[in-house]
Each structure stands twice: as C-alpha cells, then as structure tokens.
Scaffold this active site. Sequence first.
Site, mmCIF file in Angstrom:
data_model
loop_
_atom_site.group_PDB
_atom_site.id
_atom_site.type_symbol
_atom_site.label_atom_id
_atom_site.label_comp_id
_atom_site.label_asym_id
_atom_site.label_seq_id
_atom_site.Cartn_x
_atom_site.Cartn_y
_atom_site.Cartn_z
ATOM 1 N N LYS A 1 -9.227 3.097 -5.566
ATOM 2 C CA LYS A 1 -9.580 4.394 -6.131
ATOM 3 C C LYS A 1 -11.053 4.438 -6.524
ATOM 4 O O LYS A 1 -11.745 5.392 -6.227
ATOM 5 C CB LYS A 1 -8.716 4.715 -7.359
ATOM 6 C CG LYS A 1 -7.213 4.555 -7.137
ATOM 7 C CD LYS A 1 -6.615 5.609 -6.245
ATOM 8 C CE LYS A 1 -5.244 5.250 -5.687
ATOM 9 N NZ LYS A 1 -4.200 5.022 -6.660
ATOM 10 N N TRP B 1 3.460 7.366 -11.025
ATOM 11 C CA TRP B 1 3.224 5.913 -10.954
ATOM 12 C C TRP B 1 3.939 5.193 -12.075
ATOM 13 O O TRP B 1 4.528 4.129 -11.864
ATOM 14 C CB TRP B 1 1.723 5.608 -10.940
ATOM 15 C CG TRP B 1 1.062 6.130 -9.708
ATOM 16 C CD1 TRP B 1 0.130 7.125 -9.635
ATOM 17 C CD2 TRP B 1 1.308 5.737 -8.345
ATOM 18 N NE1 TRP B 1 -0.221 7.355 -8.322
ATOM 19 C CE2 TRP B 1 0.476 6.520 -7.518
ATOM 20 C CE3 TRP B 1 2.151 4.792 -7.750
ATOM 21 C CZ2 TRP B 1 0.457 6.393 -6.117
ATOM 22 C CZ3 TRP B 1 2.142 4.659 -6.363
ATOM 23 C CH2 TRP B 1 1.303 5.450 -5.562
ATOM 24 N N ASP C 1 -1.902 0.084 -16.432
ATOM 25 C CA ASP C 1 -2.256 0.377 -15.051
ATOM 26 C C ASP C 1 -3.491 1.269 -15.113
ATOM 27 O O ASP C 1 -3.413 2.421 -15.551
ATOM 28 C CB ASP C 1 -1.076 1.097 -14.372
ATOM 29 C CG ASP C 1 -1.388 1.563 -12.949
ATOM 30 O OD1 ASP C 1 -2.542 1.410 -12.504
ATOM 31 O OD2 ASP C 1 -0.457 2.081 -12.296
#
Length: 355
Positions: free
Chosen positions: A189, A99, A165
């Site tokens: 998530k 990511w 993030d």
Amino acid sequence: MKKHNFYAGPSILPDQALEATAEALKDFDGTGVSLASISHRSKQFDAVIKEAQDLIKELLGVPEGYHVLFLGGGASTQFAMVPFNLMNKKAAYLNTGAWSKKAVKEAKLFGEVVEFKNEDFNAIPKGWEKEVPSDVDYVHITTNNTIYGTEIFEDFDFDVPVIADMSSDIMSRPVDVSKYGIIYGGAQKNLAPSGVTFVIIREDILGKVEREIPTMLNYKTHIEKESLFNTPPVIPIFTLMQTLRWVKENGGVEAMQKRADEKAGMLYDEIDRNKLFKGTVAKEDRSKMNICFVMNEEYQELEKAFMEYATERNMVGIKGHRSVGGFRASNYNALPKESIEALVKAMQDFEKENA
Ligand SMILES: *Cc1c(COP(=O)(O)O)cnc(C)c1O
C-alpha cells in the site's frame, strides 16, 4: 502519458524507488548480476535488508526490544500468525471493516474473540477500550480501513499487547511504537510492490502459549534468523528500502503526515462543498489514506459518467471497492499534490456541467 494513480493497493510508489529497482534488475549494485538473480545471502543483499530494517527503526522511532521482520504471505497470513503465537484463551478485536473481519475469523480458530464493532463500519466505535476484559491475551486493531475509509489516529494504552494491522497507513504519520506488541502489514500500500509483509515485534510478548507452532509460522524463527530462515521476497524488499530512503529524504513521517493532511483536506473539502458528491464516513474518523465518497442520492445516475470523465482526465483507480461501490481515491505518501488537484478540478468541472 503518466496517470494520476489512485489505486488502493498495489499502489503508487516514489519514481526514484521504482527507477532504482529497474536499474538493480539490470545490474544490482555493480555486481554484474540482476537483483532477481543474486543470492539472498550475498553481502550486497544483506546490506539492503539491514538498511531497510534500520530505516524502519529510525523513521518510526522503534525502541529497544523490538525486531523488524520481512516475511511472505501478506497481512492475511498475519491474521492467523498473531493468534497462533499469542492467544491462549481469549483476545479482543476491534472490528472496523472487511480486513478486521478476516482477522477475527482466523482468531476464532484459536480461542474466544471478544469483538467490538459498529455494524455499518462508517465510524470507529467510541469508548470500546473501556469494555475490554482484563483477562484477554492481546487487543487487535486495524488502524486504517482501506475499504471503508476510516482511520484510527490514536495509540491505545492497554496492559496487554496491542497488535495493529497498519497495512495501509504505515509511514503516513508518527506512531508511538512502544504502545504496540506487533505492528504488521502488507507492504504493497505505502512501501513496496506486493510480496513482502513487514512485522515490527516486541520479542518479550512471545513464548506465552503452550501449543506447537509450525516453524514458518513461528515469529521466533524469523527473529532468530533475521528474516533469512527461508528465501525472503528479495525484489520487494529492495524497493521497500528505496521507498524508505525517499521518506527519509523528504522529511520523515512528520512530513508525510503534513503532506497527507494537506492533500486529504483538499479532497474532503471538495466532497463537502460539491453538490454532486458526499462522503461516506463520520468526519472525525475520515482516513487520510483512502478517501471514500459517493454521488448524492439525486445524482446517482451520474456515477458511471463521472468515472468516465475522470478516466478521460488520466485518472486511474478511483472506483470504490466492489463491496461498497462509489469512489475511493487513495492518497498514499507518493501521490503528488497535483493528482489531488486534478481530481478536485474534475469534480468542479463535472458539477458545472451537470448540476
Ligand atoms: C490490503 C490489506 C490487507 C491484506 O493484505 P495482503 O497483503 O493482501 O494479505 C490487510 N489489511 C489491510 C488493512 C489492508 O489494507
């Protein structure tokens, strides 16, 4: 029969949040109208979005000067929005996996990226923070690496804004929000179904770049219009609010951390004890949210058999990400301890039968 749900995202959510959403889809708040069909500017939905913002502020202890936004586009849009809004010339990125790598790629469209990384992504680089040049516009980190299974537990101190993030560890532990310029993430998530992105932003970091920013990609638009510039993802925001209520009722982020530590500890202990399996990352950097493991070399050929064994025992979602293989058990807030116990038991029984 209800499954033990180890999916990495979208992932397990509290039953009560899903039930409340199902109910609201039929009749939202006694309005006689479905949540799917009510104006995002109705007073009933306004109350939902306000409560969701307030709960984020309360649960994370968000200080004055910050705004909580709910946007579309996923964390992946934030990869571009962050540099679009904040980068003049240069930014530092801690690249800890798949990511972060995508975030770096977008940032390079806007300026120079000073990158810190460990090629294998099996540990968080150490001491990198001392090497960050003083003239960067911001520092970007990914606190939990959903794919590789490493996590950063520290809140870093920099003179420039720290952008994080936190897609996959938000609300799993306390964080000192005052140390961050932006905390963002896809909510799918730990908080909600997919479709909503949360952004916690300190307003005074904005307005320092010269470039024109398209309206929808400008944080100021969403701050001014309180996330209602365009139609926000109404249903996911509702579930997110319900999940936050559940977090609060269950003791807040300190209690979530305690639960996560206990559950993760049980599974890592078994990975370390069991002859068949081994962990994939440095012990001190092991994620509490995404627990990655593989078969030991001499038992490689048993991988598929264990997957089937776990499936027979009602487990779903333990396959490792396609880029790394092996197994990954996600241990989000809503995952009950019984699911970890079931996985540990399966590993023990499988060892008895095969080693
Ligand atoms: C899942 C994930 C993303 C991607 O989120 P989208 O909402 O699908 O764009 C980004 N960062 C991390 C750490 C993630 O786990």
